[in-house]
Enzyme design. Structure first.
Site, PDB file in Angstrom:
ATOM      1  N   GLU B 110      26.306  35.255  42.591  1.00  0.00           N
ATOM      2  CA  GLU B 110      26.794  33.919  42.998  1.00  0.00           C
ATOM      3  C   GLU B 110      26.554  32.950  41.845  1.00  0.00           C
ATOM      4  O   GLU B 110      25.452  32.878  41.296  1.00  0.00           O
ATOM      5  CB  GLU B 110      26.062  33.485  44.274  1.00  0.00           C
ATOM      6  CG  GLU B 110      26.210  32.029  44.679  1.00  0.00           C
ATOM      7  CD  GLU B 110      27.642  31.590  44.971  1.00  0.00           C
ATOM      8  OE1 GLU B 110      28.297  32.212  45.813  1.00  0.00           O
ATOM      9  OE2 GLU B 110      28.104  30.617  44.336  1.00  0.00           O
ATOM     10  N   ASP B 141      27.772  34.203  36.405  1.00  0.00           N
ATOM     11  CA  ASP B 141      29.232  34.266  36.504  1.00  0.00           C
ATOM     12  C   ASP B 141      29.652  35.722  36.762  1.00  0.00           C
ATOM     13  O   ASP B 141      29.248  36.621  36.016  1.00  0.00           O
ATOM     14  CB  ASP B 141      29.831  33.753  35.185  1.00  0.00           C
ATOM     15  CG  ASP B 141      31.354  33.704  35.218  1.00  0.00           C
ATOM     16  OD1 ASP B 141      31.972  34.435  36.025  1.00  0.00           O
ATOM     17  OD2 ASP B 141      31.924  32.934  34.436  1.00  0.00           O
ATOM     18  N   ASP B 159      34.272  37.479  47.512  1.00  0.00           N
ATOM     19  CA  ASP B 159      34.201  36.500  48.596  1.00  0.00           C
ATOM     20  C   ASP B 159      34.107  35.120  47.967  1.00  0.00           C
ATOM     21  O   ASP B 159      33.030  34.547  47.836  1.00  0.00           O
ATOM     22  CB  ASP B 159      32.953  36.815  49.446  1.00  0.00           C
ATOM     23  CG  ASP B 159      32.800  35.870  50.638  1.00  0.00           C
ATOM     24  OD1 ASP B 159      33.702  35.058  50.888  1.00  0.00           O
ATOM     25  OD2 ASP B 159      31.761  35.968  51.314  1.00  0.00           O
TER      26      ASP B 159
END
Lengths: 291, 291
Positions: B110, B141, B159
């Site tokens: 994340e 990243d 996601d």
């Protein structure tokens, strides 16, 4: 936050609002004998029909609704010759029914002739249904119309507004489904507008129970995607007088060629089967009404 | 008509607006290093996370999204031991992955730690995923993280936010899917957030083609109902490196008892199969990318 505000048309339901950008108001809210009706041209969804402050259909996203409402019951019946629609004033469901070669007579019972008039003028892609030579339109209250018939129709479709609109509440109640049952042939199939399961589960349970009391088989067609209905999903309740009917299995399969010939954009045989698959929360909510 | 206006939070897309009634603003729009983040308590959908002016999830309707995103790839894989999520800061997908006994390691990459912080504080039912002992979170990243791995993961889930959000555009492009393919084991399966087919067909075709260039099998999981996403439907693209994989057929079937044990409210075996049935317009749009 409801109605025409700031260049949009807004509809609200239970803490949620949906809005469409308005290009032009075509029919300012008109109070007919039965309800209020407006029509506007939206920026990206084509012309939009509103009844009693609820968006009924848009030219862009009406096809999932009308195709599934017509073809789910028709493809569940071996020989659907005589069909009745209660409501359906915009003509979209008639358009779909008229595509079936087996269908010989389409009877429509619509209460409000103003809805037919504005649909013919502003929703020509839906109202093309009115040009079908199979169609007879009866301008009458569905409750009194249907009372005259005994085992008359192969299919009865209820294409009306929401259960909380004053005009249509009675079309969600037991008295109406008793009449529907009487007017339907012994192997007949019905299809009625239901609601979004996620946003209105309690109503959906009551309504399924109401139909189940009269019909030995009832199924919730969950999978109908309609962006402009709040909840993004509407459903239909499909039911049969034949206790052995498996509504999930269409009696006639369509090839891609058939689908093209019938000019279908949503319905196909895979969609028919899949739309009855219930997410677990819906399955649990309705389990007791499934035989 | 966007943002907090007149007691609502509004999001717009292509002539359509969706709004939720606001009870309390919990996090005023904050500019992090990567994006803007807000959180509010809605009147009827629980707490709501907004990133770059797009509603990411609500407590009330997050479960269709997170369950399908996790369980579609997991139930398509015979032995999904090591899973990677790119994004998923709210924790909902982790929560679902952690339910699988076969899953041994969950890696999350994340970019924005502020999303994790606010989710832990305001979306505890989703962020419960962070308590899984199987989880390792990497604050990095996704593009650089994934570059380090060769045939490492059984499942890779993307996601993230929409393709038109600045931070996430690159996660919809070919360079990313080349890396994903390299990092995935030979029998691996991926699942990526896709879009609503009715409101954004051109993008959906491009995105399906992008994935199809790297993976011999790709399928659009159409049937995921999410009221608060504009269009009412989001989809996922599920793909496999195994050209014989039939993604529509889960490799493990669940009984109602299993579903209850896993505390699933949306996903079940019937839903898995049904969600891949495409309405005719989607089938025609994607036909050339299906093998």
């Amino acid at each position: 936050m409801e109605g025409f505000i700031d260049g949009h048309y807004f509809e609200k339901w239970d803490g949620m609002v949906i809005g469409l950008q308005v290009k032009e108001i075509l029919v300012e809210e008109k109070e007919t004998e039965y309800q209020t009706v407006s029509v506007f041209e939206s920026k990206t969804f084509g012309n939009v029909l509103v009844i009693d402050e609820v968006i009924q259909c848009t030219e862009r996203d009406e096809f999932p609704y009308h195709e599934m409402m017509a073809h789910l019951p028709l493809f569940s019946h071996p020989n659907p010759e005589k069909v009745l629609i209660i409501g359906g004033g915009d003509g979209g469901t008639i358009r779909e029914l008229a595509k079936h070669s087996l269908v010989k007579e389409i009877h429509q019972c619509e209460l409000d002739k103003f809805v037919i008039q504005v649909s013919k003028k502003y929703l020509p892609k839906l109202a093309v249904g009115y040009s079908s030579p199979k169609l007879v339109t009866h301008l009458e209250d569905g409750m009194t119309f249907i009372d005259r018939y005994v085992e008359e129709f192969d299919i009865i479709i209820t294409d009306c507004s929401d259960y909380d609109s004053e005009t249509c509440t009675k079309l969600y109640e037991e008295a109406y489904y008793k009449k529907i049952k009487k007017a339907l042939k012994p192997d007949g199939v019905i299809c009625s507008l239901a609601d979004c399961m996620l946003t209105d589960a309690e109503f959906m349970k009551r309504f399924t129970q109401t139909i189940r009391k009269q019909f030995p088989v009832v199924r919730y067609a969950f999978g109908v995607y309609t962006p402009v209905y709040i909840g993004g999903q509407c459903g239909f309740l499909v039911a049969s007088k034949d206790k052995n009917k498996v509504l999930e299995d269409p009696v006639r399969q369509l090839t891609d060629e058939d689908v093209k010939d019938m000019n279908l954009r949503y319905y196909n045989t895979a969609t028919h089967k899949a739309c009855f698959a219930l997410p677990q929360y819906a399955k649990e909510a309705l389990r007791e009404y499934y035989n």
